[in-house]
Each structure stands twice: as structure tokens, then as C-alpha cells.
Scaffold this active site. Structure first.
Site, PDB file in Angstrom:
ATOM      1  CG  ASN A   7      -1.860   1.126   1.310  1.00 35.59           C
ATOM      2  OD1 ASN A   7      -1.861   1.990   0.430  1.00 35.59           O
ATOM      3  ND2 ASN A   7      -2.671   1.156   2.348  1.00 35.59           N
ATOM      4  NE  ARG A  91      -6.386   0.960   0.239  1.00 34.85           N
ATOM      5  CZ  ARG A  91      -6.749   1.411   1.419  1.00 34.85           C
ATOM      6  NH1 ARG A  91      -5.964   1.262   2.461  1.00 34.85           N
ATOM      7  NH2 ARG A  91      -7.883   2.026   1.560  1.00 34.85           N
ATOM      8  CG  HIS A 180     -13.154   2.994   3.363  1.00 38.30           C
ATOM      9  ND1 HIS A 180     -13.910   3.969   3.980  1.00 38.30           N
ATOM     10  CD2 HIS A 180     -11.875   3.229   3.725  1.00 38.30           C
ATOM     11  CE1 HIS A 180     -13.115   4.779   4.667  1.00 38.30           C
ATOM     12  NE2 HIS A 180     -11.867   4.346   4.527  1.00 38.30           N
ATOM     13  CG  HIS A 208     -14.118   1.312   6.824  1.00 34.05           C
ATOM     14  ND1 HIS A 208     -13.313   0.243   6.477  1.00 34.05           N
ATOM     15  CD2 HIS A 208     -13.271   2.311   7.174  1.00 34.05           C
ATOM     16  CE1 HIS A 208     -12.048   0.582   6.620  1.00 34.05           C
ATOM     17  NE2 HIS A 208     -11.990   1.840   7.036  1.00 34.05           N
ATOM     18  NE  ARG A 241     -10.734  12.632   3.812  1.00 36.12           N
ATOM     19  CZ  ARG A 241     -10.449  11.333   3.821  1.00 36.12           C
ATOM     20  NH1 ARG A 241     -11.343  10.444   4.217  1.00 36.12           N
ATOM     21  NH2 ARG A 241      -9.277  10.913   3.411  1.00 36.12           N
ATOM     22  CG  ASP A 283      -7.178   9.272  18.185  1.00 37.23           C
ATOM     23  OD1 ASP A 283      -6.261   8.647  17.621  1.00 37.23           O
ATOM     24  OD2 ASP A 283      -7.970   8.737  18.990  1.00 37.23           O
ATOM     25  NE  ARG A 285      -7.292   5.853  20.235  1.00 42.06           N
ATOM     26  CZ  ARG A 285      -6.330   5.185  19.637  1.00 42.06           C
ATOM     27  NH1 ARG A 285      -5.888   4.073  20.159  1.00 42.06           N
ATOM     28  NH2 ARG A 285      -5.783   5.621  18.534  1.00 42.06           N
ATOM     29  N   GLY A 331     -10.956   1.109  12.962  1.00 47.10           N
ATOM     30  CA  GLY A 331     -10.499   1.546  14.287  1.00 47.10           C
ATOM     31  C   GLY A 331     -11.610   1.823  15.292  1.00 47.10           C
ATOM     32  N   GLY A 333     -15.011   1.491  14.769  1.00 45.87           N
ATOM     33  CA  GLY A 333     -16.058   0.474  14.699  1.00 45.87           C
ATOM     34  C   GLY A 333     -15.679  -0.791  15.468  1.00 45.87           C
ATOM     35  CD  GLU A 334     -11.522  -3.562  13.296  1.00 46.04           C
ATOM     36  OE1 GLU A 334     -10.486  -3.838  13.937  1.00 46.04           O
ATOM     37  OE2 GLU A 334     -11.536  -3.445  12.057  1.00 46.04           O
ATOM     38  CD  GLU A 384      -8.958  -1.597   3.974  1.00 43.13           C
ATOM     39  OE1 GLU A 384      -8.464  -1.333   5.088  1.00 43.13           O
ATOM     40  OE2 GLU A 384      -9.293  -0.726   3.174  1.00 43.13           O
TER      41      GLU A 384
HETATM   42  P1  ADP Z   1      -7.525   4.872   9.246  1.00 43.93           P
HETATM   43  O1  ADP Z   1      -7.134   3.502   8.738  1.00 43.93           O
HETATM   44  O2  ADP Z   1      -8.640   5.519   8.481  1.00 43.93           O
HETATM   45  O3  ADP Z   1      -6.388   5.789   9.505  1.00 43.93           O
HETATM   46  P2  ADP Z   1      -8.342   3.428  11.651  1.00 43.93           P
HETATM   47  O4  ADP Z   1      -9.292   2.438  11.077  1.00 43.93           O
HETATM   48  O5  ADP Z   1      -7.025   2.947  12.110  1.00 43.93           O
HETATM   49  O6  ADP Z   1      -8.179   4.673  10.691  1.00 43.93           O
HETATM   50  O7  ADP Z   1      -9.127   4.137  12.879  1.00 43.93           O
HETATM   51  C1  ADP Z   1      -8.517   5.135  13.624  1.00 43.93           C
HETATM   52  C2  ADP Z   1      -9.537   5.706  14.604  1.00 43.93           C
HETATM   53  O8  ADP Z   1     -10.022   4.653  15.462  1.00 43.93           O
HETATM   54  C3  ADP Z   1      -8.914   6.751  15.506  1.00 43.93           C
HETATM   55  O9  ADP Z   1      -9.640   7.950  15.484  1.00 43.93           O
HETATM   56  C4  ADP Z   1      -8.993   6.117  16.884  1.00 43.93           C
HETATM   57  O10 ADP Z   1      -9.272   7.063  17.868  1.00 43.93           O
HETATM   58  C5  ADP Z   1     -10.147   5.151  16.752  1.00 43.93           C
HETATM   59  N1  ADP Z   1      -9.979   4.146  17.811  1.00 43.93           N
HETATM   60  C6  ADP Z   1      -9.003   3.235  17.948  1.00 43.93           C
HETATM   61  N2  ADP Z   1      -9.135   2.560  19.101  1.00 43.93           N
HETATM   62  C7  ADP Z   1     -10.211   3.094  19.743  1.00 43.93           C
HETATM   63  C8  ADP Z   1     -10.871   2.855  20.989  1.00 43.93           C
HETATM   64  N3  ADP Z   1     -10.438   1.939  21.821  1.00 43.93           N
HETATM   65  N4  ADP Z   1     -11.951   3.595  21.294  1.00 43.93           N
HETATM   66  C9  ADP Z   1     -12.392   4.539  20.460  1.00 43.93           C
HETATM   67  N5  ADP Z   1     -11.811   4.811  19.275  1.00 43.93           N
HETATM   68  C10 ADP Z   1     -10.751   4.116  18.919  1.00 43.93           C
END
Ligand code: ADP
Length: 398
Positions: A7, A91, A180, A208, A241, A283, A285, A331, A333-334, A384
Site C-alpha cells: 500500500n 492497493r 474503502h 467502516h 473531513r 482522534d 479517543r 479503528g 467500529g472495532e 483489506e
Molecule cells: P484509518 O485507517 O482511516 O487511519 P483506523 O481504522 O485505524 O483509521 O481508525 C482510527 C480511529 O479509530 C482513531 O480515530 C482512533 O481514535 C479510533 N480508535 C481506535 N481505538 C479506539 C478505541 N479503543 N476507542 C475509540 N476509538 C478508537
């Protein structure tokens, strides 16, 4: 067969090697600061320590040469020799309307990637550089291009057209493409497996939710609609965004601030979203922590994010006349159980009921719905790279 997945960004490159006999991950790594001072490769062999190489890398060919050296390194490598590598999967961000699926790289494929430079001005040139560097360094290893947009090419025109004068579609291919796609395709396949059904008999909403975020309405295994557009700016509120806004806000702000269109574009892509509203961070978090400490703008940003996701879930249920499963991935969603809870809250009218106990989970496949929920709610970590490797094997084994 062992497959290298690449990627490529403009100054960085992520990679993985997978053994596709059992789909296991052998190693992964990251090259940063390609073409600028401080180039660095961080290579991780699964189950072993990190291996760091700091050396000047003036372009992607240099960077990939360091990656290949790491892959066959006698202490940190995962290949006895380069001949063990069966193929490389790349990718590629934008395939325009030319690609409905992945393809083996040839001259026509490279030209099509070039033709999409105006649609993906930051990513497509970097993606092509990665492909050309691999061709140079591994002239006998087949390369496959996997497009972020390809899965969405099944959208009907009423989903993908913008109500602008038709000539802009004809002249410049201005329409919704969606991104995505590789992740949404992985989600559709994995959800069908978890539900024990054929993807062709399912209506799925794939959420996603990462730093970049998009939803896809997937009907009978095919994309019916998605929230990102001509570019990844449209749709949900994201880390930096803005997502959907009234387009008339653009000239309104530009006139008052004396901003150029390019400045407005940067503002909407890099300074808006969770960062712009909260003033704290992009972020999720950080925003959550600030909201918990009483920061009202951070709390507002969270509410706006949830509101927008709900908006699209409602729209997609209406568009598909139903939904069998809502899937959370990426991130947030998981990992973000609070956000998942808020998104699913007060949607029992639509048959969506989250089980709080089941929702107390992170980063692994799980069912999150109550027993009496008409709509299943799933957590599926996206992959992915595995999807790219699967396509690569399928296309090169022939
Ligand atoms: P990308 O691939 O688009 O850069 P990711 O799929 O890695 O993004 O997601 C990053 C986002 O997921 C960040 O904003 C992060 O704060 C959020 N994230 C990761 N872990 C947690 C968590 N435990 N609780 C809440 N949000 C989280």
C-alpha cells in the site's frame, strides 16, 4: 503461495507478506519518509522483534529494495529467497469507472491508473510508483492492482449520479465512486459466513468507521449505495473531513475569508470533522476523553458523528427495503463500544437492538444484537490486505 501486499503512499509504504496456503500473516512493515530526510523501514516478523533500518531512500524503488532485503534477511526475513514470492498485490485508490474488479497489471491497467490521476491526485501517482518499482525489481513476478473504488461500481445510476448539469459527468466523469471498497467487500463476505447465508440473499449495511469513514449499502452481495463520493470527502463526519455540507457554504465562506478554492478544499479535508468541531483532536479517543472531562465541543462532535451515521443507516434501510445485518469495522467500529451503543440506540422501530453485554468486546468477530433484534449487529475486524492477497492469488493462479 506467498504474496506481498503493498500500500504505497506519496512518502510512505505499508506492506505485509501472507502465506496464502493457510492465509497466515508472516510479516508486516512500514517505510516512512521516502524521498525526504530520515527515511526509515520498520519490519516486524510475526512472533519476533521489530527490525529497523535507517538509510537514505530517495524514491519508491529504493524503499522497495530495502523491503525485499528485509524479506530475505537471514535473521528477520520470512523468505528463503525471492523466488518463494508468487505475486505482489497493490492497493490502488482510484480505478474510476474503468475497473469493476481487481486486475493483473499490464500496460492498459497502468494507463487506466494514470487516467485516474485527476480523480486521485495524491494516491494514484504513488500507487503507480509502487507498481513500477516492483516491476523494475521483480520483472518476473506478477503484479495485481486492487482498487478501492471497484466494489462500488455496481451502484445504479440513481445512486451514483449528482444532480449537476449532465455535461460534467460526460466531460469529467464527475459522479460518486465510493472508497474503502476492499474493506466493504471483505465485510460482506465475512458477514455472510458468520450468518451462514449466501451473500446473494442478504442486505447488509457495512459501517467502516476509522479516521476515514464510510457506510455501504450492500444488497445481494453487491454495493447499492455508499457514503463517500467523487472523493473521500463526502458522507460521514470523519477525523479531519467535514463529510456532507451544503455546497453553498463553500462560496459563502470563501468570499468572507478571502480563501481560494484550494484553501477551502484543504480546510474541508484536513481541518474539519471531529478536529474542526471539537478543537481538540481528530482522534476519536482524544475527543472521547475530552468529552468525558466536560468539553462541550468534544461532546457535540461525538453527537454529530453519531447523528450522521444514524442518518445513513436510516437512508440505506429505506433504499434497500430492509436490512439483515449492520456491521461495525475499522479503528472506531472495532474498538469504540460507546459509539456503537449510541449509534444503535433508539432504533428499535427499525428492528435494531444492541445487547450491552455482547457489545463489551473489542477487535474480534462477534454478534452484538439481542436475541429478539430483527437486524443482526456484527463486529468484524476488517482485513483489506487479506482481501488483496486473495484477489492476487485468484488472478495469478490462472
Ligand atoms: P484509518 O485507517 O482511516 O487511519 P483506523 O481504522 O485505524 O483509521 O481508525 C482510527 C480511529 O479509530 C482513531 O480515530 C482512533 O481514535 C479510533 N480508535 C481506535 N481505538 C479506539 C478505541 N479503543 N476507542 C475509540 N476509538 C478508537
Amino acid at each position: 503461495m506467498k504474496v506481498l501486499v503493498i500500500n504505497c503512499g506519496s512518502s510512505s509504504l505499508k506492506y505485509q507478506v501472507l502465506n496464502m496456503d493457510d492465509e497466515s500473516l508472516l510479516c508486516k512493515g512500514l517505510v516512512e519518509k521516502i524521498g525526504i530526510e530520515g527515511s526509515m523501514l520498520t519490519h516486524t516478523k510475526i512472533g519476533a522483534d521489530k527490525f529497523v533500518v535507517e538509510a537514505p531512500m530517495k524514491n519508491h524503488t529504493d524503499a522497495i529494495q530495502y523491503v525485499l532485503d528485509a524479506l530475505v534477511d537471514k535473521d528477520h526475513g520470512v523468505l528463503g529467497s525471492m523466488s518463494e514470492l508468487g505475486a505482489v498485490g497493490h492497493r490502488v485508490l482510484h480505478g474510476g469507472d474503468k475497473f469493476t474488479a481487481s486486475c493483473v497489471v499490464d500496460e492498459a491497467c497502468k494507463q487506466a491508473i494514470r487516467d485516474c490521476f485527476p480523480l486521485g491526485p495524491l494516491h494514484n501517482p504513488a500507487n503507480l510508483m509502487g507498481i513500477e518499482a516492483c516491476e523494475k525489481l521483480m520483472p518476473n513476478t506478477p503484479q495485481v492492482a486492487v482498487f478501492d473504488t471497484a466494489f462500488h461500481q455496481t451502484m445504479p445510476a440513481e445512486s451514483f449520479m449528482y444532480a449537476l448539469p449532465y455535461e460534467y459527468y460526460e466531460k469529467y466523469a464527475v459522479r460518486k465512486y465510493g472508497f474503502h471498497g476492499t474493506s466493504h467487500r471483505y465485510i460482506a463476505q465475512t458477514a455472510a459466513k458468520m450468518l451462514g447465508k449466501d451473500p446473494k440473499e442478504l442486505k447488509i449495511i457495512s459501517c467502516h468507521l476509522g479516521n476515514g469513514a464510510s457506510l455501504a449499502a450492500i444488497k445481494n452481495g453487491e454495493c447499492y449505495d455508499t457514503s463517500m463520493g467523487l472523493t473521500p470527502l463526502e458522507g460521514l463526519i470523519m477525523g479531519t473531513r467535514c463529510g456532507d455540507i451544503d455546497p453553498a457554504a463553500i462560496p459563502f465562506i470563501a468570499e468572507r475569508e478571502g480563501m481560494t478554492l484550494k484553501e477551502i478544499d484543504t480546510m474541508m479535508n484536513k481541518k474539519s470533522g471531529m478536529l474542526g468541531v471539537s478543537g481538540v483532536s481528530s482522534d476519536f479517543r482524544d475527543v472521547e476523553n475530552a468529552a468525558n472531562e466536560g468539553n462541550e465541543r468534544a461532546a457535540l462532535a461525538q453527537k454529530m458523528f453519531v447523528h450522521r451515521v444514524k442518518h445513513y443507516i436510516g437512508a440505506y434501510i429505506a433504499e434497500m427495503n430492509g436490512c439483515d445485518a449492520i456491521v461495525f469495522t475499522a479503528g472506531l467500529g472495532e474498538n469504540g463500544k460507546t459509539m456503537r451503543k449510541w449509534i444503535c440506540e433508539d432504533m428499535d422501530y427499525l428492528g435494531i437492538k444492541l445487547c450491552d453485554k455482547c457489545n463489551d468486546v473489542r477487535g474480534k468477530e462477534a454478534f452484538l444484537n439481542t436475541e429478539d433484534s430483527k437486524v443482526k449487529i456484527l463486529l468484524i475486524p476488517t482485513n483489506e490486505e487479506l482481501m488483496i492477497a486473495r484477489d492476487t492469488v485468484e488472478l495469478t493462479a490462472k
